[in-house]
Each structure stands twice: as C-alpha cells, then as structure tokens.
Design a protein around this motif. Sequence first.
Motif, PDB file in Angstrom:
ATOM      1  N   ARG A   1       0.700  -1.319  -0.301  1.00 36.39           N
ATOM      2  CA  ARG A   1      -0.093   0.039  -0.062  1.00 36.39           C
ATOM      3  C   ARG A   1       0.804   1.296  -0.135  1.00 36.39           C
ATOM      4  N   ARG A   2       1.803   1.373   0.834  1.00 39.57           N
ATOM      5  CA  ARG A   2       2.706   2.444   1.016  1.00 39.57           C
ATOM      6  C   ARG A   2       3.658   2.527  -0.263  1.00 39.57           C
ATOM      7  N   PHE A   3       4.036   1.578  -0.819  1.00 40.37           N
ATOM      8  CA  PHE A   3       4.952   1.495  -2.007  1.00 40.37           C
ATOM      9  C   PHE A   3       4.074   1.675  -3.149  1.00 40.37           C
ATOM     10  N   PHE A   4       2.917   1.341  -3.436  1.00 40.58           N
ATOM     11  CA  PHE A   4       2.362   1.622  -4.484  1.00 40.58           C
ATOM     12  C   PHE A   4       1.881   2.977  -4.663  1.00 40.58           C
ATOM     13  N   LEU A   5       1.751   3.682  -3.575  1.00 42.83           N
ATOM     14  CA  LEU A   5       1.444   5.063  -3.314  1.00 42.83           C
ATOM     15  C   LEU A   5       2.605   6.022  -3.965  1.00 42.83           C
ATOM     16  N   VAL A   6       4.004   5.470  -3.538  1.00 43.80           N
ATOM     17  CA  VAL A   6       5.226   6.116  -3.880  1.00 43.80           C
ATOM     18  C   VAL A   6       5.320   5.983  -5.501  1.00 43.80           C
ATOM     19  N   VAL A   7       4.551   4.686  -6.243  1.00 43.24           N
ATOM     20  CA  VAL A   7       4.803   4.553  -7.386  1.00 43.24           C
ATOM     21  C   VAL A   7       3.858   5.244  -8.213  1.00 43.24           C
ATOM     22  N   TRP A   8       2.693   5.405  -7.618  1.00 45.28           N
ATOM     23  CA  TRP A   8       1.658   6.414  -8.328  1.00 45.28           C
ATOM     24  C   TRP A   8       2.380   7.857  -8.598  1.00 45.28           C
ATOM     25  N   HIS A   9       3.309   8.251  -7.598  1.00 44.50           N
ATOM     26  CA  HIS A   9       3.961   9.363  -7.840  1.00 44.50           C
ATOM     27  C   HIS A   9       4.943   9.592  -8.722  1.00 44.50           C
ATOM     28  N   ALA A  10       5.810   8.451  -8.563  1.00 44.93           N
ATOM     29  CA  ALA A  10       7.055   8.289  -9.201  1.00 44.93           C
ATOM     30  C   ALA A  10       6.946   8.115 -10.752  1.00 44.93           C
ATOM     31  N   MET A  11       5.848   7.258 -11.230  1.00 42.09           N
ATOM     32  CA  MET A  11       5.846   6.584 -12.443  1.00 42.09           C
ATOM     33  C   MET A  11       5.231   7.941 -13.400  1.00 42.09           C
ATOM     34  N   PRO A  12       4.319   8.882 -12.765  1.00 46.37           N
ATOM     35  CA  PRO A  12       4.004   9.891 -14.001  1.00 46.37           C
ATOM     36  C   PRO A  12       5.046  11.034 -14.014  1.00 46.37           C
ATOM     37  N   ALA A  13       5.878  11.102 -12.805  1.00 39.60           N
ATOM     38  CA  ALA A  13       6.933  12.048 -12.594  1.00 39.60           C
ATOM     39  C   ALA A  13       8.091  11.480 -13.768  1.00 39.60           C
ATOM     40  N   LEU A  14       8.291  10.125 -13.838  1.00 36.74           N
ATOM     41  CA  LEU A  14       9.228   9.761 -14.832  1.00 36.74           C
ATOM     42  C   LEU A  14       8.901   9.756 -16.109  1.00 36.74           C
ATOM     43  N   ILE A  15       7.356   9.570 -16.334  1.00 38.47           N
ATOM     44  CA  ILE A  15       6.834   9.812 -17.907  1.00 38.47           C
ATOM     45  C   ILE A  15       6.975  11.192 -18.145  1.00 38.47           C
ATOM     46  N   ILE A  16       6.453  12.254 -17.305  1.00 42.08           N
ATOM     47  CA  ILE A  16       6.366  13.573 -17.887  1.00 42.08           C
ATOM     48  C   ILE A  16       7.945  13.780 -18.063  1.00 42.08           C
ATOM     49  N   THR A  17       8.845  13.724 -17.075  1.00 40.90           N
ATOM     50  CA  THR A  17      10.138  14.241 -17.318  1.00 40.90           C
ATOM     51  C   THR A  17      10.763  13.728 -18.355  1.00 40.90           C
ATOM     52  N   GLY A  18      10.486  12.357 -18.697  1.00 41.04           N
ATOM     53  CA  GLY A  18      10.934  11.869 -19.658  1.00 41.04           C
ATOM     54  C   GLY A  18      10.633  12.343 -21.188  1.00 41.04           C
ATOM     55  N   TYR A  19       9.411  12.920 -21.337  1.00 38.71           N
ATOM     56  CA  TYR A  19       9.042  13.536 -22.332  1.00 38.71           C
ATOM     57  C   TYR A  19       9.633  15.022 -22.298  1.00 38.71           C
ATOM     58  N   ILE A  20       9.551  15.403 -21.410  1.00 38.60           N
ATOM     59  CA  ILE A  20      10.145  16.905 -21.200  1.00 38.60           C
ATOM     60  C   ILE A  20      11.657  16.763 -21.839  1.00 38.60           C
ATOM     61  N   LEU A  21      12.458  15.756 -21.239  1.00 40.14           N
ATOM     62  CA  LEU A  21      13.790  15.684 -21.786  1.00 40.14           C
ATOM     63  C   LEU A  21      14.145  15.037 -23.047  1.00 40.14           C
ATOM     64  N   LEU A  22      13.236  14.247 -23.536  1.00 42.90           N
ATOM     65  CA  LEU A  22      13.226  13.843 -25.007  1.00 42.90           C
ATOM     66  C   LEU A  22      13.094  15.007 -25.979  1.00 42.90           C
ATOM     67  N   PHE A  23      12.178  15.789 -25.648  1.00 41.92           N
ATOM     68  CA  PHE A  23      11.898  16.742 -26.706  1.00 41.92           C
ATOM     69  C   PHE A  23      12.562  18.186 -26.358  1.00 41.92           C
ATOM     70  N   GLY A  24      12.911  18.310 -25.193  1.00 40.76           N
ATOM     71  CA  GLY A  24      13.651  19.785 -24.803  1.00 40.76           C
ATOM     72  C   GLY A  24      15.218  19.503 -24.780  1.00 40.76           C
ATOM     73  N   TRP A  25      15.471  18.299 -24.504  1.00 41.21           N
ATOM     74  CA  TRP A  25      16.989  18.203 -24.586  1.00 41.21           C
ATOM     75  C   TRP A  25      17.458  17.442 -25.923  1.00 41.21           C
ATOM     76  N   PHE A  26      16.725  16.521 -26.155  1.00 34.61           N
ATOM     77  CA  PHE A  26      17.214  15.540 -27.624  1.00 34.61           C
ATOM     78  C   PHE A  26      16.568  16.302 -28.714  1.00 34.61           C
ATOM     79  N   GLY A  27      15.516  17.281 -28.600  1.00 32.67           N
ATOM     80  CA  GLY A  27      14.905  17.808 -29.846  1.00 32.67           C
ATOM     81  C   GLY A  27      13.899  16.640 -30.406  1.00 32.67           C
ATOM     82  N   GLY A  28      13.480  15.551 -29.785  1.00 28.54           N
ATOM     83  CA  GLY A  28      12.433  14.768 -30.229  1.00 28.54           C
ATOM     84  C   GLY A  28      13.043  13.369 -30.465  1.00 28.54           C
ATOM     85  N   PHE A  29      12.129  12.525 -31.103  1.00 26.29           N
ATOM     86  CA  PHE A  29      12.791  11.020 -31.353  1.00 26.29           C
ATOM     87  C   PHE A  29      13.924  10.800 -32.138  1.00 26.29           C
TER      88      PHE A  29
END
Length: 154
Positions: free
Chosen positions: A50-78
């Motif tokens: 229960r406690r760990f899944f709460l962490v993942v519900w925050h970490a997972m979207p943060a990873l996905i959002i920052t991943g796309y920020i980095l993909l498009f902002g740092w690398f300029g896209g795919f």
Amino acid sequence: MIPMTLAYVIHLLGAVLWVGGMAFGLLALRPALGELAGPQRLAVMAGAYRRFFLVVWHAMPALIITGYILLFGWFGGFAGAGWHVHVMHLTGLIMAAIFVVLFFVPWRGLRAALAAGDTARAAAAAERLRWMITANLALGLVTVAVAGWGRFGG
C-alpha cells in the motif's frame, strides 16, 4: 518551463524510488517476512505494498512527464535521441502498463481476499504480485543499465 537539469534530477529520483523500492521489497523485505506466519506475513506485505504503490503512483507519472520533457527539450524529439532513449521509452511504458495491471488486478484481489479473511486467495494474489513485480524489477534494471550504457558507453 522546467529547466532540463531539474527534469533530469526528478527523472533520476523517480527511477531510484521505483526500481529501488522493488529491489528492497523482493530482495530484503519479502525474505525477512518468511519467519512470520502466513496471515501475519500477508498483512505486513499488504501494508508495505500500500505504501510503496502510493510512491509509484507519484514516481511513475513524474518519470513519464520528465522523460518526455527531456526527450523533446534536450534531444529535440525522437529523431535526435540515441538508441538508449528509445529503449528507455519502450521499457518505461511497459513497466507503467505492468504496474497499472498489477495494481488493478492482483493488488485489488489481495485486498479483497484479506478483507474477507480468505488467506488462500490472498496468498495466490500475493504470488501474482510477486511475479509481476519481479518482471518489472528486471525491466527496471535493464532500463537503468541501458541508460548508463547509452549515456556514457556509446
């Protein structure tokens, strides 16, 4: 707009929390709980999940959002991203899908079985959770290795 360095740090922290949490749960907590009786072990694992899944519900979207920020902002896209970014993208989305399924199927089943006092059904659900978390840990470790190799090893 979020600075790229901040996005990168958030991305790393999310990965550490998610992958590290799975490793701790499978490699340290679960074996240590082997000394407890079945119902006690299931209750402790349910509380930890229960406690760990709460962490993942925050970490997972943060990873996905920052991943796309980095993909498009740092690398300029795919097109500008290296092979390692494409692999991280794929494995990250697979990990997210596995987590969503494990949360809404065996985790709900475990909670329902515990609430009904059905330890046999709860143990079966806990075993399904273990297998799915093990698969996600393996993918997470591959993702971390690919990230390091692609960033620094070529």
